[in-house]
Scaffold this motif. Sequence first.
Motif, PDB file in Angstrom:
ATOM      1  N   SER A 157       4.821  55.910  19.256  1.00 25.50           N
ATOM      2  CA  SER A 157       5.550  54.715  19.675  1.00 25.50           C
ATOM      3  C   SER A 157       6.735  55.124  20.542  1.00 25.50           C
ATOM      4  N   LEU A 158       6.781  54.590  21.760  1.00 26.27           N
ATOM      5  CA  LEU A 158       7.951  54.758  22.623  1.00 26.27           C
ATOM      6  C   LEU A 158       8.711  53.427  22.588  1.00 26.27           C
ATOM      7  N   VAL A 159       9.899  53.432  22.033  1.00 29.09           N
ATOM      8  CA  VAL A 159      10.643  52.194  21.792  1.00 29.09           C
ATOM      9  C   VAL A 159      11.696  52.011  22.890  1.00 29.09           C
ATOM     10  N   LEU A 160      11.633  50.872  23.569  1.00 37.42           N
ATOM     11  CA  LEU A 160      12.572  50.592  24.655  1.00 37.42           C
ATOM     12  C   LEU A 160      13.982  50.425  24.095  1.00 37.42           C
ATOM     13  N   VAL A 176      10.807  57.675  19.096  1.00 34.46           N
ATOM     14  CA  VAL A 176      11.170  58.235  20.400  1.00 34.46           C
ATOM     15  C   VAL A 176      11.561  57.103  21.347  1.00 34.46           C
ATOM     16  N   PRO A 177      12.742  57.173  21.962  1.00 32.10           N
ATOM     17  CA  PRO A 177      13.171  56.096  22.862  1.00 32.10           C
ATOM     18  C   PRO A 177      12.563  56.220  24.251  1.00 32.10           C
ATOM     19  N   ILE A 178      12.496  55.109  24.951  1.00 28.75           N
ATOM     20  CA  ILE A 178      12.238  55.109  26.387  1.00 28.75           C
ATOM     21  C   ILE A 178      13.333  54.227  26.993  1.00 28.75           C
ATOM     22  N   LYS A 198      12.798  65.648  22.666  1.00 26.08           N
ATOM     23  CA  LYS A 198      13.706  66.797  22.534  1.00 26.08           C
ATOM     24  C   LYS A 198      15.133  66.324  22.299  1.00 26.08           C
ATOM     25  N   GLU A 199      15.534  65.287  23.041  1.00 21.61           N
ATOM     26  CA  GLU A 199      16.869  64.720  22.889  1.00 21.61           C
ATOM     27  C   GLU A 199      17.057  64.167  21.478  1.00 21.61           C
ATOM     28  N   ASN A 200      16.014  63.534  20.960  1.00 25.93           N
ATOM     29  CA  ASN A 200      16.061  62.960  19.612  1.00 25.93           C
ATOM     30  C   ASN A 200      16.228  64.047  18.558  1.00 25.93           C
TER      31      ASN A 200
END
Length: 223
Positions: A157-160, A176-178, A198-200
């Motif tokens: 899941s890529l969460v806006l 994981v953000p987008i 990686k940032e997360n």
Amino acid sequence: MKKSAPLCLFIAGTLPVKFEGISITGLQTVSKKEKGYVKRLVDKLNNEDKWLISNDCKGIDQEAFHYGLHHHSQIICFVCENMLNKIQEYKKSIRMGKVVFLSAVDPAKRFTVTHAIDRNSYVCALSMFQIVVSSKINSGATWFTIMHNMHHNWTVSLVLDNDCFGNQRLLEMKTVPIYIKNIVSDTSFEMIYELNKKENIEEVNIDQMSIFEFIGDTNESRI
């Protein structure tokens, strides 16, 4: 999906032998800003020659489906009801190879909640990423599907990262953000995932270090 996979599939159209798919999900109510995000995402998906995996739901998904249909997207639409009607409605697009319809239930079947839940899980399993544009905490099919997917790990899941409370809660859960800047960039979805993951991880490590420092300070004060 192992034992959870459908026993058979009904297909209308030409299913690609190999493909990379991305699904775009969210709430049934769609703001003007969110419509813009969806269009950008579908354009990006087209540029990377990926398939849009749709679940035939009102709202965000429907926005992506109709925009993609008129902007040369390759679409796989997984339905759970009235597939025969969909075939008639979109027969021209099916013949042109623009859309493929799939169903795990009889094409003449009507809607049931069980079939809808199964359909949502199949969409996740067909997608390399599922992008969450909007969500509502502890409410609705979108939230249930995201939780279900996080438990079973069908896809990523890529969460806006926007002002939606549901999305902010998901990001607190270390999904994981987008970011908006990612959507308008030329960076591929795979690279966006790697960079933001990686940032997360780095943020989690920093949080853990802060906890240890706090514990250390507490112990020193006791001494």
